[in-house]
Design an enzyme around this catalytic site. Structure first.
Site, PDB file in Angstrom:
ATOM      1  NE  ARG A 103      -4.369  -0.050   2.597  1.00 25.06           N
ATOM      2  CZ  ARG A 103      -5.026  -1.088   2.462  1.00 25.06           C
ATOM      3  NH1 ARG A 103      -4.947  -2.057   2.301  1.00 25.06           N
ATOM      4  NH2 ARG A 103      -6.313  -0.794   2.532  1.00 25.06           N
ATOM      5  NE  ARG A 130     -16.101  -3.003   2.477  1.00 23.83           N
ATOM      6  CZ  ARG A 130     -15.062  -3.220   2.442  1.00 23.83           C
ATOM      7  NH1 ARG A 130     -14.592  -3.748   0.787  1.00 23.83           N
ATOM      8  NH2 ARG A 130     -14.306  -2.439   3.026  1.00 23.83           N
ATOM      9  NE  ARG A 188     -11.370   1.731   4.703  1.00 24.20           N
ATOM     10  CZ  ARG A 188     -12.210   1.087   4.802  1.00 24.20           C
ATOM     11  NH1 ARG A 188     -13.143   1.703   5.138  1.00 24.20           N
ATOM     12  NH2 ARG A 188     -12.465   0.547   3.554  1.00 24.20           N
TER      13      ARG A 188
END
Ligand code: ADP
Ligand code: ZN
Length: 216
Positions: free
Chosen positions: A92, A131, A175
């Site tokens: 990442r 989600r 995020r």
């Protein structure tokens, strides 16, 4: 059939890395290595590492590079990864990618392909905040795009469904920012190595078709 089997799945949170890992795994005997899943299981087990990670994950921040890189390195060293592997959510940062390269070299493995799931921010935020996933089997649903048959029960196993704490709108936005600042440079990094494969489809069946074709 796919021939490219040592894979990285790259993309913003909610881009589909987990979903398409699961679909690929139904068909091919790959090892799925999700740093997010490993960290969540550390939290669940109340380990020291889990305690450290929890505070960062709740805010949508990254866990330190050396910690996640160490976890991945240990996992990749196991023999079952001979079958092939999907690194989901790792690397990442560019530093993580460098650490991965070193680890792969030490272990004697290499990458075949880096799949980038290219999805627009607006769709990302819709997906993340709607989600929900199953407590027991990990199946992923979405209240808008892929609702479970019964509101609070998993279609697959009947387990309870929950929303990840970091899928709140505020944390999801953070995020996404972290993705742009830290992870996005990896697209050029892997393109430069000739490994990048970008998928711009967003519809599930089409994404999977394209994925299989590109990995053939
Ligand atoms: P998503 O891709 O949907 O954001 P993940 O389950 O991959 O979800 O990650 C959840 C959280 O776990 C991240 O926001 C971060 O705090 C932590 N995390 C996961 N993978 C890494 C990583 N490679 N480096 C640093 N932190 C990570
Ligand atoms: Zn379930």
């Amino acid at each position: 059939m796919i021939n490219k089997k040592n894979l990285i799945f790259l993309g913003a949170p909610g881009a589909g890395k987990g979903t398409f890992s699961a679909l690929l795994l139904e068909k091919y005997p790959l090892v799925h290595i999700s740093t997010g899943d490993i960290l969540r299981s550390e939290i669940k087990n109340g380990t020291e590492l889990g305690k450290q990670a929890a505070a960062l994950m709740e805010k949508g921040e990254l866990v330190p590079d050396n910690i996640v890189a160490g976890m991945v390195r240990d996992r990749l060293a196991k023999d079952d990864c001979d079958k092939g592997f999907i690194l989901d959510g790792f690397p990442r940062t560019v530093n993580q990618a460098d650490l991965l390269e070193q680890a792969l070299q030490d272990i004697g493995r290499s990458l075949d392909s880096v799949v980038f799931f290219d999805v627009e921010d607006e769709l990302i935020l819709k997906r993340l905040t709607a989600r929900i996933s199953c407590k027991d089997c990990g199946e992923i649903f979405n209240r808008i795009f892929h609702p479970p048959k019964s509101e609070n029960e998993c279609d697959k196993c009947g387990g309870g469904l929950f929303q990840r704490p970091d899928d709140s709108l505020e944390t999801a936005k953070e995020r996404l920012r972290v993705f742009y600042d830290n992870t996005r440079p990896l697209i050029d990094y892997y393109a430069g190595k000739g490994l990048l494969l970008a998928i711009t489809e967003t519809q599930k069946e089409l994404v999977f078709q394209e994925l299989e074709k590109e990995l053939a």
